[in-house]
Design a protein around this motif. Structure first.
Motif, PDB file in Angstrom:
ATOM      1  N   ARG A  36     -10.481  -6.457   5.716  1.00  0.00           N
ATOM      2  CA  ARG A  36      -9.279  -6.199   6.522  1.00  0.00           C
ATOM      3  C   ARG A  36      -8.347  -5.231   5.812  1.00  0.00           C
ATOM      4  O   ARG A  36      -7.775  -4.321   6.427  1.00  0.00           O
ATOM      5  CB  ARG A  36      -8.566  -7.519   6.812  1.00  0.00           C
ATOM      6  N   ILE A  37      -8.163  -5.413   4.504  1.00  0.00           N
ATOM      7  CA  ILE A  37      -7.327  -4.488   3.722  1.00  0.00           C
ATOM      8  C   ILE A  37      -7.888  -3.073   3.814  1.00  0.00           C
ATOM      9  O   ILE A  37      -7.145  -2.101   4.006  1.00  0.00           O
ATOM     10  CB  ILE A  37      -7.261  -4.942   2.250  1.00  0.00           C
ATOM     11  N   TYR A  38      -9.196  -2.968   3.684  1.00  0.00           N
ATOM     12  CA  TYR A  38      -9.875  -1.673   3.751  1.00  0.00           C
ATOM     13  C   TYR A  38      -9.607  -0.984   5.088  1.00  0.00           C
ATOM     14  O   TYR A  38      -9.291   0.214   5.145  1.00  0.00           O
ATOM     15  CB  TYR A  38     -11.368  -1.890   3.533  1.00  0.00           C
ATOM     16  N   ARG A  39      -9.687  -1.737   6.177  1.00  0.00           N
ATOM     17  CA  ARG A  39      -9.466  -1.164   7.512  1.00  0.00           C
ATOM     18  C   ARG A  39      -8.000  -0.834   7.749  1.00  0.00           C
ATOM     19  O   ARG A  39      -7.676   0.215   8.324  1.00  0.00           O
ATOM     20  CB  ARG A  39      -9.965  -2.142   8.572  1.00  0.00           C
ATOM     21  N   GLU A  40      -7.102  -1.721   7.301  1.00  0.00           N
ATOM     22  CA  GLU A  40      -5.667  -1.491   7.497  1.00  0.00           C
ATOM     23  C   GLU A  40      -5.173  -0.266   6.739  1.00  0.00           C
ATOM     24  O   GLU A  40      -4.182   0.352   7.142  1.00  0.00           O
ATOM     25  CB  GLU A  40      -4.879  -2.725   7.050  1.00  0.00           C
ATOM     26  N   ARG A  41      -5.864   0.075   5.664  1.00  0.00           N
ATOM     27  CA  ARG A  41      -5.441   1.216   4.846  1.00  0.00           C
ATOM     28  C   ARG A  41      -6.256   2.478   5.131  1.00  0.00           C
ATOM     29  O   ARG A  41      -6.479   3.307   4.272  1.00  0.00           O
ATOM     30  CB  ARG A  41      -5.496   0.840   3.367  1.00  0.00           C
ATOM     31  N   GLY A  70      -9.452   2.844   6.130  1.00  0.00           N
ATOM     32  CA  GLY A  70     -10.888   2.874   5.888  1.00  0.00           C
ATOM     33  C   GLY A  70     -11.283   3.751   4.711  1.00  0.00           C
ATOM     34  O   GLY A  70     -12.386   4.308   4.696  1.00  0.00           O
ATOM     35  N   LYS A  71     -10.392   3.872   3.738  1.00  0.00           N
ATOM     36  CA  LYS A  71     -10.683   4.671   2.547  1.00  0.00           C
ATOM     37  C   LYS A  71     -10.490   3.816   1.298  1.00  0.00           C
ATOM     38  O   LYS A  71      -9.438   3.200   1.126  1.00  0.00           O
ATOM     39  CB  LYS A  71      -9.789   5.915   2.488  1.00  0.00           C
ATOM     40  N   ILE A  72     -11.502   3.806   0.441  1.00  0.00           N
ATOM     41  CA  ILE A  72     -11.466   2.960  -0.757  1.00  0.00           C
ATOM     42  C   ILE A  72     -10.302   3.349  -1.665  1.00  0.00           C
ATOM     43  O   ILE A  72      -9.677   2.486  -2.278  1.00  0.00           O
ATOM     44  CB  ILE A  72     -12.807   3.058  -1.512  1.00  0.00           C
ATOM     45  N   ARG A  73      -9.987   4.628  -1.724  1.00  0.00           N
ATOM     46  CA  ARG A  73      -8.928   5.054  -2.649  1.00  0.00           C
ATOM     47  C   ARG A  73      -7.577   4.455  -2.277  1.00  0.00           C
ATOM     48  O   ARG A  73      -6.708   4.304  -3.142  1.00  0.00           O
ATOM     49  CB  ARG A  73      -8.851   6.578  -2.721  1.00  0.00           C
ATOM     50  N   TYR A  74      -7.391   4.080  -1.001  1.00  0.00           N
ATOM     51  CA  TYR A  74      -6.120   3.478  -0.598  1.00  0.00           C
ATOM     52  C   TYR A  74      -5.986   2.046  -1.116  1.00  0.00           C
ATOM     53  O   TYR A  74      -4.871   1.520  -1.211  1.00  0.00           O
ATOM     54  CB  TYR A  74      -5.987   3.507   0.926  1.00  0.00           C
ATOM     55  N   ILE A  75      -7.104   1.409  -1.416  1.00  0.00           N
ATOM     56  CA  ILE A  75      -7.043   0.075  -2.025  1.00  0.00           C
ATOM     57  C   ILE A  75      -6.490   0.190  -3.443  1.00  0.00           C
ATOM     58  O   ILE A  75      -5.934  -0.771  -3.986  1.00  0.00           O
ATOM     59  CB  ILE A  75      -8.443  -0.578  -2.039  1.00  0.00           C
ATOM     60  N   GLY A 132       0.806  -1.216   0.000  1.00  0.00           N
ATOM     61  CA  GLY A 132       0.000   0.000   0.000  1.00  0.00           C
ATOM     62  C   GLY A 132       0.835   1.260   0.000  1.00  0.00           C
ATOM     63  O   GLY A 132       0.455   2.262   0.623  1.00  0.00           O
ATOM     64  N   VAL A 133       1.997   1.221  -0.696  1.00  0.00           N
ATOM     65  CA  VAL A 133       2.897   2.372  -0.731  1.00  0.00           C
ATOM     66  C   VAL A 133       2.820   3.063  -2.078  1.00  0.00           C
ATOM     67  O   VAL A 133       2.300   2.512  -3.050  1.00  0.00           O
ATOM     68  CB  VAL A 133       4.349   1.933  -0.448  1.00  0.00           C
ATOM     69  N   LYS A 134       3.363   4.264  -2.139  1.00  0.00           N
ATOM     70  CA  LYS A 134       3.374   5.020  -3.379  1.00  0.00           C
ATOM     71  C   LYS A 134       4.512   4.537  -4.277  1.00  0.00           C
ATOM     72  O   LYS A 134       5.412   3.822  -3.836  1.00  0.00           O
ATOM     73  CB  LYS A 134       3.506   6.518  -3.089  1.00  0.00           C
ATOM     74  N   VAL A 135       4.469   4.960  -5.539  1.00  0.00           N
ATOM     75  CA  VAL A 135       5.404   4.442  -6.532  1.00  0.00           C
ATOM     76  C   VAL A 135       6.857   4.749  -6.167  1.00  0.00           C
ATOM     77  O   VAL A 135       7.749   3.924  -6.390  1.00  0.00           O
ATOM     78  CB  VAL A 135       5.060   4.994  -7.938  1.00  0.00           C
ATOM     79  N   GLY A 136       7.109   5.924  -5.568  1.00  0.00           N
ATOM     80  CA  GLY A 136       8.471   6.289  -5.199  1.00  0.00           C
ATOM     81  C   GLY A 136       9.056   5.351  -4.153  1.00  0.00           C
ATOM     82  O   GLY A 136      10.219   4.947  -4.239  1.00  0.00           O
ATOM     83  N   VAL A 150      -8.563  -0.044 -19.263  1.00  0.00           N
ATOM     84  CA  VAL A 150      -9.913  -0.053 -18.703  1.00  0.00           C
ATOM     85  C   VAL A 150     -10.168  -1.321 -17.893  1.00  0.00           C
ATOM     86  O   VAL A 150     -10.618  -1.269 -16.738  1.00  0.00           O
ATOM     87  CB  VAL A 150     -10.972   0.081 -19.822  1.00  0.00           C
ATOM     88  N   LEU A 151      -9.868  -2.474 -18.484  1.00  0.00           N
ATOM     89  CA  LEU A 151     -10.163  -3.744 -17.813  1.00  0.00           C
ATOM     90  C   LEU A 151      -9.308  -3.948 -16.567  1.00  0.00           C
ATOM     91  O   LEU A 151      -9.806  -4.410 -15.534  1.00  0.00           O
ATOM     92  CB  LEU A 151      -9.958  -4.912 -18.788  1.00  0.00           C
ATOM     93  N   SER A 152      -8.027  -3.611 -16.649  1.00  0.00           N
ATOM     94  CA  SER A 152      -7.160  -3.808 -15.490  1.00  0.00           C
ATOM     95  C   SER A 152      -7.523  -2.862 -14.347  1.00  0.00           C
ATOM     96  O   SER A 152      -7.361  -3.214 -13.174  1.00  0.00           O
ATOM     97  CB  SER A 152      -5.692  -3.632 -15.880  1.00  0.00           C
ATOM     98  N   SER A 153      -8.014  -1.679 -14.682  1.00  0.00           N
ATOM     99  CA  SER A 153      -8.441  -0.742 -13.638  1.00  0.00           C
ATOM    100  C   SER A 153      -9.703  -1.251 -12.939  1.00  0.00           C
ATOM    101  O   SER A 153      -9.837  -1.157 -11.711  1.00  0.00           O
ATOM    102  CB  SER A 153      -8.701   0.645 -14.241  1.00  0.00           C
ATOM    103  N   ILE A 154     -10.626  -1.799 -13.713  1.00  0.00           N
ATOM    104  CA  ILE A 154     -11.849  -2.359 -13.131  1.00  0.00           C
ATOM    105  C   ILE A 154     -11.522  -3.538 -12.215  1.00  0.00           C
ATOM    106  O   ILE A 154     -12.102  -3.690 -11.133  1.00  0.00           O
ATOM    107  CB  ILE A 154     -12.815  -2.805 -14.252  1.00  0.00           C
ATOM    108  N   CYS A 155     -10.566  -4.359 -12.640  1.00  0.00           N
ATOM    109  CA  CYS A 155     -10.217  -5.578 -11.889  1.00  0.00           C
ATOM    110  C   CYS A 155      -9.147  -5.338 -10.828  1.00  0.00           C
ATOM    111  O   CYS A 155      -8.759  -6.290 -10.126  1.00  0.00           O
ATOM    112  CB  CYS A 155      -9.736  -6.660 -12.858  1.00  0.00           C
ATOM    113  N   TYR A 156      -8.675  -4.112 -10.664  1.00  0.00           N
ATOM    114  CA  TYR A 156      -7.556  -3.842  -9.756  1.00  0.00           C
ATOM    115  C   TYR A 156      -7.804  -4.302  -8.323  1.00  0.00           C
ATOM    116  O   TYR A 156      -6.930  -4.950  -7.726  1.00  0.00           O
ATOM    117  CB  TYR A 156      -7.208  -2.358  -9.786  1.00  0.00           C
ATOM    118  N   PRO A 157      -8.970  -4.010  -7.724  1.00  0.00           N
ATOM    119  CA  PRO A 157      -9.203  -4.493  -6.354  1.00  0.00           C
ATOM    120  C   PRO A 157      -9.135  -6.011  -6.223  1.00  0.00           C
ATOM    121  O   PRO A 157      -8.721  -6.528  -5.183  1.00  0.00           O
ATOM    122  CB  PRO A 157     -10.617  -3.982  -6.047  1.00  0.00           C
TER     123      PRO A 157
END
Length: 281
Positions: free
Chosen positions: A238-243, A245-250, A45-49, A206-213
């Motif tokens: 659990r992933i949602y809570r660990e990150r 509680g924000k969907i964008r972090y997934i 759950g880290v940024k690209v850098g 498009v497809l990979s973005s939809i399937c990313y979660p």
């Protein structure tokens, strides 16, 4: 050229399997470092850098560690994807099925069949995870370690893979054929290759973005060895809570994933079309 326009011989059409295999081989060898960068973002759950810094500190040797499983898996997977799709679609059309129904069923069957290759994806996940660098020496050793926990351990995380493969194949084949029907046929080789690249690239984004979660969920489930098999919904929660509680972090890593998908699907589609011209010549 659209695969539905080809005059196919009776029996199994090995040419579609061969074109899919070759396209995947070219694709994996070009895009593996980007895939590994995205993997680290998905897992931690880290940024690209930060992900890039991890890989740079580990060195070139570890950058390509784990490439053999995806090379084996992807070449076989795309071979199945194109080959099984055509082997299902063609007979359905011959017995009178609607064109889109035949395509959708062919894509679903091919996507589900690809799941038999999941052990390669499973081993890739473990080899790409830094916490297993000292415990797993190489691909063969990783297979042996996982096997010691039982054959079912190879298929940990099967549910998100099934949910990803079938629907994404349906989207790819149907949208790809619709785009190709409406796209002008250019005589210039470079322009034609560019349009083939863009066709595959945009569909892939498009497809990979939809399937990313689903991929985030799959990696979270597969990043452990042994223990109880967890409910996918529980893991996702659990992933949602660990990150936080924000969907964008997934979706951490989705931007890099779009870059990877753009390049990967573009290379794959272009390679497939060029190989098809050679094989069907």
């Amino acid at each position: 050229m659209n695969s539905s326009d080809l005059a196919l011989p009776s029996g199994i059409n090995w040419k579609e399997f061969a074109c899919g295999w070759g396209a995947a081989f070219i694709n994996v060898t070009v895009t593996y470092p980007i895939n590994k960068l995205i993997f680290r973002q998905m897992l931690h759950g880290v940024k690209v850098g930060q992900a890039f810094s991890q890989l740079r500190s580990e060195g070139l040797f570890y950058l390509y560690r784990g490439m053999l499983p995806p090379l084996c898996q992807k070449t076989c997977s795309l071979s199945i994807m194109f080959g099984v799709y055509e082997e299902v679609r063609r007979p359905l059309l011959e017995i009178g099925f609607n064109e889109y129904t035949a395509k959708a069923l062919g894509a679903l069957v091919s996507g589900t069949t690809e799941a038999i290759l999941m052990p390669f994806e499973r081993i890739q996940t473990l080899l790409a995870d830094a916490k297993y660098h000292k415990d797993l020496k190489n691909t063969l050793h990783a297979f042996q370690v996982v096997r010691s926990y039982g054959f079912g351990e190879y298929y940990r995380g099967l549910t998100p893979i099934l949910l990803r493969n079938g629907p994404s194949n349906v989207g790819f084949f149907i949208v790809r054929d619709e785009v190709q029907r409406r796209m002008p046929r250019y005589e210039n080789e470079f322009v034609r290759s560019l349009t083939e690249f863009m066709c595959g690239a945009m569909i892939g984004v498009v497809l990979s973005s939809i399937c990313y979660p689903l991929n985030v969920l799959k990696i979270a489930m597969q990043s452990k060895v042994g223990g109880a098999y967890e409910n996918p919904f529980v893991v996702l929660l659990r992933i949602y809570r660990e990150r936080g509680g924000k969907i964008r972090y997934i979706y951490h890593g989705v931007q890099t994933n779009c870059t990877r998908a753009f390049l990967s699907w573009g290379v794959m589609n272009t390679a497939y079309e060029h190989l098809k011209e050679v094989v069907y010549a």
